[in-house]
Design a protein around this motif. Structure first.
Motif, PDB file in Angstrom:
ATOM      1  N   LEU A   5       0.822  -1.186   0.000  1.00 48.69           N
ATOM      2  CA  LEU A   5       0.000   0.000   0.000  1.00 48.69           C
ATOM      3  C   LEU A   5       0.867   1.251   0.000  1.00 48.69           C
ATOM      4  CD1 LEU A   5      -2.773  -0.965   2.567  1.00 48.69           C
ATOM      5  CD2 LEU A   5      -2.885  -1.004   0.071  1.00 48.69           C
ATOM      6  N   ALA A   6       0.334   2.296  -0.619  1.00 44.31           N
ATOM      7  CA  ALA A   6       1.011   3.579  -0.608  1.00 44.31           C
ATOM      8  C   ALA A   6       0.854   4.224   0.758  1.00 44.31           C
ATOM      9  CB  ALA A   6       0.428   4.470  -1.698  1.00 44.31           C
ATOM     10  N   GLY A   7       1.671   5.261   1.015  1.00 43.60           N
ATOM     11  CA  GLY A   7       1.555   5.949   2.281  1.00 43.60           C
ATOM     12  C   GLY A   7       2.616   7.018   2.436  1.00 43.60           C
ATOM     13  N   PRO A   8       2.581   7.746   3.538  1.00 41.77           N
ATOM     14  CA  PRO A   8       3.587   8.789   3.776  1.00 41.77           C
ATOM     15  C   PRO A   8       4.977   8.171   3.906  1.00 41.77           C
ATOM     16  CG  PRO A   8       1.686   9.061   5.229  1.00 41.77           C
ATOM     17  CD  PRO A   8       1.553   7.713   4.592  1.00 41.77           C
ATOM     18  N   PRO A   9       5.975   8.724   3.238  1.00 38.49           N
ATOM     19  CA  PRO A   9       7.341   8.197   3.359  1.00 38.49           C
ATOM     20  C   PRO A   9       8.040   8.767   4.585  1.00 38.49           C
ATOM     21  CG  PRO A   9       7.306   9.990   1.783  1.00 38.49           C
ATOM     22  CD  PRO A   9       5.875   9.812   2.259  1.00 38.49           C
ATOM     23  N   HIS A  10       9.213   8.232   4.867  1.00 36.69           N
ATOM     24  CA  HIS A  10      10.024   8.745   5.969  1.00 36.69           C
ATOM     25  C   HIS A  10      10.415  10.184   5.681  1.00 36.69           C
ATOM     26  CE1 HIS A  10      13.360   9.171   8.834  1.00 36.69           C
ATOM     27  NE2 HIS A  10      12.835   8.129   9.470  1.00 36.69           N
ATOM     28  N   GLN A  38       4.425   8.303  -0.930  1.00 35.76           N
ATOM     29  CA  GLN A  38       5.142   7.355  -1.772  1.00 35.76           C
ATOM     30  C   GLN A  38       4.141   6.320  -2.248  1.00 35.76           C
ATOM     31  OE1 GLN A  38       8.630   5.544  -0.105  1.00 35.76           O
ATOM     32  NE2 GLN A  38       9.105   4.407  -1.951  1.00 35.76           N
ATOM     33  N   ASN A  39       4.040   6.160  -3.572  1.00 36.20           N
ATOM     34  CA  ASN A  39       3.070   5.187  -4.074  1.00 36.20           C
ATOM     35  C   ASN A  39       3.688   3.796  -4.094  1.00 36.20           C
ATOM     36  OD1 ASN A  39       4.506   4.829  -6.534  1.00 36.20           O
ATOM     37  ND2 ASN A  39       3.365   6.470  -7.525  1.00 36.20           N
ATOM     38  N   SER A  40       2.873   2.812  -4.422  1.00 37.17           N
ATOM     39  CA  SER A  40       3.322   1.422  -4.359  1.00 37.17           C
ATOM     40  C   SER A  40       4.327   1.079  -5.442  1.00 37.17           C
ATOM     41  CB  SER A  40       2.114   0.486  -4.458  1.00 37.17           C
ATOM     42  OG  SER A  40       1.387   0.734  -5.646  1.00 37.17           O
ATOM     43  N   MET A  41       4.495   1.965  -6.422  1.00 40.96           N
ATOM     44  CA  MET A  41       5.457   1.743  -7.501  1.00 40.96           C
ATOM     45  C   MET A  41       6.805   2.413  -7.229  1.00 40.96           C
ATOM     46  SD  MET A  41       3.878  -0.062  -9.818  1.00 40.96           S
ATOM     47  CE  MET A  41       2.293  -0.363 -10.631  1.00 40.96           C
ATOM     48  N   GLY A  42       6.898   3.160  -6.122  1.00 40.05           N
ATOM     49  CA  GLY A  42       8.141   3.860  -5.813  1.00 40.05           C
ATOM     50  C   GLY A  42       8.135   5.328  -6.172  1.00 40.05           C
ATOM     51  N   GLY A  43       7.050   5.811  -6.764  1.00 42.19           N
ATOM     52  CA  GLY A  43       6.955   7.226  -7.070  1.00 42.19           C
ATOM     53  C   GLY A  43       6.810   8.055  -5.801  1.00 42.19           C
ATOM     54  N   LEU A  44       7.300   9.278  -5.833  1.00 43.57           N
ATOM     55  CA  LEU A  44       7.314  10.146  -4.657  1.00 43.57           C
ATOM     56  C   LEU A  44       6.638  11.482  -4.953  1.00 43.57           C
ATOM     57  CD1 LEU A  44      11.034   9.553  -3.621  1.00 43.57           C
ATOM     58  CD2 LEU A  44       9.035   8.816  -2.293  1.00 43.57           C
ATOM     59  N   THR A  45       5.994  12.036  -3.938  1.00 42.49           N
ATOM     60  CA  THR A  45       5.417  13.370  -4.026  1.00 42.49           C
ATOM     61  C   THR A  45       5.987  14.227  -2.913  1.00 42.49           C
ATOM     62  OG1 THR A  45       3.353  12.525  -4.975  1.00 42.49           O
ATOM     63  CG2 THR A  45       3.305  14.732  -4.023  1.00 42.49           C
ATOM     64  N   LYS A  62       5.747  15.788  -8.215  1.00 42.31           N
ATOM     65  CA  LYS A  62       5.689  14.332  -8.266  1.00 42.31           C
ATOM     66  C   LYS A  62       6.858  13.830  -9.111  1.00 42.31           C
ATOM     67  CE  LYS A  62       1.708  12.296  -8.749  1.00 42.31           C
ATOM     68  NZ  LYS A  62       0.395  11.867  -9.274  1.00 42.31           N
ATOM     69  N   TRP A  63       7.548  12.832  -8.563  1.00 46.97           N
ATOM     70  CA  TRP A  63       8.643  12.186  -9.292  1.00 46.97           C
ATOM     71  C   TRP A  63       8.273  10.730  -9.513  1.00 46.97           C
ATOM     72  CZ3 TRP A  63      11.814   8.089  -7.649  1.00 46.97           C
ATOM     73  CH2 TRP A  63      12.863   7.770  -8.522  1.00 46.97           C
ATOM     74  N   ASN A  64       8.436  10.285 -10.747  1.00 43.50           N
ATOM     75  CA  ASN A  64       8.060   8.923 -11.104  1.00 43.50           C
ATOM     76  C   ASN A  64       9.224   8.240 -11.813  1.00 43.50           C
ATOM     77  OD1 ASN A  64       6.273   6.664 -11.771  1.00 43.50           O
ATOM     78  ND2 ASN A  64       6.441   7.418 -13.871  1.00 43.50           N
ATOM     79  N   PRO A  65       9.795   7.181 -11.233  1.00 44.86           N
ATOM     80  CA  PRO A  65      10.861   6.452 -11.944  1.00 44.86           C
ATOM     81  C   PRO A  65      10.298   5.805 -13.201  1.00 44.86           C
ATOM     82  CG  PRO A  65      10.184   5.267  -9.961  1.00 44.86           C
ATOM     83  CD  PRO A  65       9.478   6.588  -9.927  1.00 44.86           C
ATOM     84  N   LEU A  66      11.068   5.825 -14.263  1.00 40.74           N
ATOM     85  CA  LEU A  66      10.565   5.345 -15.555  1.00 40.74           C
ATOM     86  C   LEU A  66      10.292   3.853 -15.572  1.00 40.74           C
ATOM     87  CD1 LEU A  66      12.711   7.417 -18.078  1.00 40.74           C
ATOM     88  CD2 LEU A  66      10.407   7.874 -17.238  1.00 40.74           C
ATOM     89  N   THR A  67      10.774   3.133 -14.586  1.00 40.58           N
ATOM     90  CA  THR A  67      10.591   1.676 -14.556  1.00 40.58           C
ATOM     91  C   THR A  67       9.210   1.248 -14.065  1.00 40.58           C
ATOM     92  OG1 THR A  67      11.542   1.632 -12.333  1.00 40.58           O
ATOM     93  CG2 THR A  67      13.051   1.272 -14.197  1.00 40.58           C
ATOM     94  N   THR A  68       8.363   2.182 -13.628  1.00 45.05           N
ATOM     95  CA  THR A  68       7.111   1.807 -12.994  1.00 45.05           C
ATOM     96  C   THR A  68       6.018   1.418 -13.981  1.00 45.05           C
ATOM     97  OG1 THR A  68       6.218   4.052 -13.001  1.00 45.05           O
ATOM     98  CG2 THR A  68       7.586   3.397 -11.117  1.00 45.05           C
ATOM     99  N   GLY A  69       6.109   1.878 -15.205  1.00 44.20           N
ATOM    100  CA  GLY A  69       5.014   1.665 -16.136  1.00 44.20           C
ATOM    101  C   GLY A  69       3.944   2.726 -16.017  1.00 44.20           C
ATOM    102  N   GLU A  70       4.041   3.567 -14.990  1.00 45.45           N
ATOM    103  CA  GLU A  70       3.120   4.694 -14.838  1.00 45.45           C
ATOM    104  C   GLU A  70       3.613   5.859 -15.691  1.00 45.45           C
ATOM    105  OE1 GLU A  70       0.223   4.626 -12.716  1.00 45.45           O
ATOM    106  OE2 GLU A  70       0.758   2.527 -12.946  1.00 45.45           O
ATOM    107  N   SER A  71       2.768   6.856 -15.896  1.00 48.38           N
ATOM    108  CA  SER A  71       3.147   7.974 -16.763  1.00 48.38           C
ATOM    109  C   SER A  71       2.618   9.286 -16.218  1.00 48.38           C
ATOM    110  CB  SER A  71       2.609   7.749 -18.178  1.00 48.38           C
ATOM    111  OG  SER A  71       2.826   8.904 -18.983  1.00 48.38           O
ATOM    112  N   LEU A  72       3.540  10.160 -15.813  1.00 47.65           N
ATOM    113  CA  LEU A  72       3.139  11.505 -15.414  1.00 47.65           C
ATOM    114  C   LEU A  72       2.762  12.341 -16.628  1.00 47.65           C
ATOM    115  CD1 LEU A  72       5.673  12.361 -12.560  1.00 47.65           C
ATOM    116  CD2 LEU A  72       3.344  11.483 -12.385  1.00 47.65           C
ATOM    117  N   ALA A  73       3.287  11.981 -17.787  1.00 49.79           N
ATOM    118  CA  ALA A  73       2.867  12.668 -19.016  1.00 49.79           C
ATOM    119  C   ALA A  73       1.384  12.406 -19.271  1.00 49.79           C
ATOM    120  CB  ALA A  73       3.708  12.206 -20.198  1.00 49.79           C
ATOM    121  N   ASP A  74       0.947  11.160 -19.041  1.00 50.49           N
ATOM    122  CA  ASP A  74      -0.474  10.851 -19.181  1.00 50.49           C
ATOM    123  C   ASP A  74      -1.300  11.670 -18.191  1.00 50.49           C
ATOM    124  OD1 ASP A  74       0.076   9.025 -21.160  1.00 50.49           O
ATOM    125  OD2 ASP A  74      -0.244   7.247 -19.910  1.00 50.49           O
TER     126      ASP A  74
END
Length: 254
Positions: A5-10, A38-45, A62-74
């Motif tokens: 699950l996603a949640g607040p990061p350290h 921090q989302n479940s894919m490793g993305g951070l806000t 929002k930062w999204n690592p390209l390996t997640t399959g998610e798209s901030l462009a979308d």
């Protein structure tokens, strides 16, 4: 969907270099950054306060690592389309490099529906969740270019039983949030629905695709709550067959 699950990061979560670089290029290199999600894919806000830690938050990055399959462009594209139709963050800038994407949006004057305050006031939160989702589902879809329908989603499902299952008949096609977990709703200080966030999957689908996941997410985020408050606020009775199908589909997606 991922099981974590996603949640607040350290609070000491490292700031990705690509995020730092993007903010510098936008004239925000000296801003104070506070990790908020921090989302479940490793993305951070991160909350971005240009004036420093004791000053108001003007932006969210929002930062999204390209390996997640998610798209901030979308997401940026959908936010631009949604502007003026439904409350959501306003895009300021978008960039990407070999490490990931960075999306900068204006801050809104509210808190996540799963902030400490609203977790302690679940009845108010559930009412806002229901009202907000109903409001989104009333947006006209005749010109919407995005889809979140079963056919597209089954291509990403990992469970054969779900792929082969006969989906229930469509109840009502609406504009769906696409990631309708409780944290993706903002509530204003008076306890009213404010806006939806995390809209990379926004698209047309049966309303039960959203309702199934939102109602399922309540148990992840609240204690001692009455689920009926949510259904009454939205204005519908639970359809157990459709809930079961769309929850299985959600859990089967990569």
């Amino acid at each position: 969907m991922p099981s974590d699950l996603a949640g607040p990061p350290h609070e000491r979560t490292p700031i990705p270099e690509s995020l730092r670089g993007a903010l510098e290029s936008w004239g925000l290199g000296s801003a104070h950054l506070r990790p908020v999600w921090q989302n479940s894919m490793g993305g951070l806000t991160f909350a971005v306060a240009p004036g420093g830690a004791q000053h108001p938050v003007d932006y969210y990055a929002k930062w999204n690592p390209l390996t997640t399959g998610e798209s901030l462009a979308d997401e940026a594209e959908r936010l631009a389309w949604l502007a003026g139709k439904h409350p959501a963050p306003q895009v300021v800038a978008l960039t990407s490099d070999a490490a990931g994407e960075v999306l900068l949006t204006h801050a809104l004057a509210g808190d996540s529906a799963v902030s400490a305050r609203w977790q302690h006031e679940p009845e108010t939160a559930l009412r806002a969740l229901g009202h907000g989702l109903r409001q989104l589902h009333e947006v006209a879809i005749d010109q919407c270019p995005y889809s979140w329908r079963v056919e597209e989603r089954q291509r990403h499902a990992t469970t054969t039983a779900v792929v082969g299952a006969e989906p229930p008949s469509i109840d009502k096609l609406v504009l769906c949030q696409g990631d309708p977990c409780a944290p993706n709703t903002l509530i204003d200080p008076e306890g009213e629905f404010l806006a939806h966030v995390d809209l990379a999957r926004l698209g047309v689908a049966d309303r039960w695709a959203d309702l199934a996941v939102m109602s399922m997410s309540l148990e992840w985020n609240y204690r001692d709550y009455d689920e009926q408050v949510f259904w009454d606020a939205y204005g519908i009775d639970p359809d157990r067959e459709r809930l079961a199908y769309y929850r299985d589909l959600w859990n089967a997606e990569e």
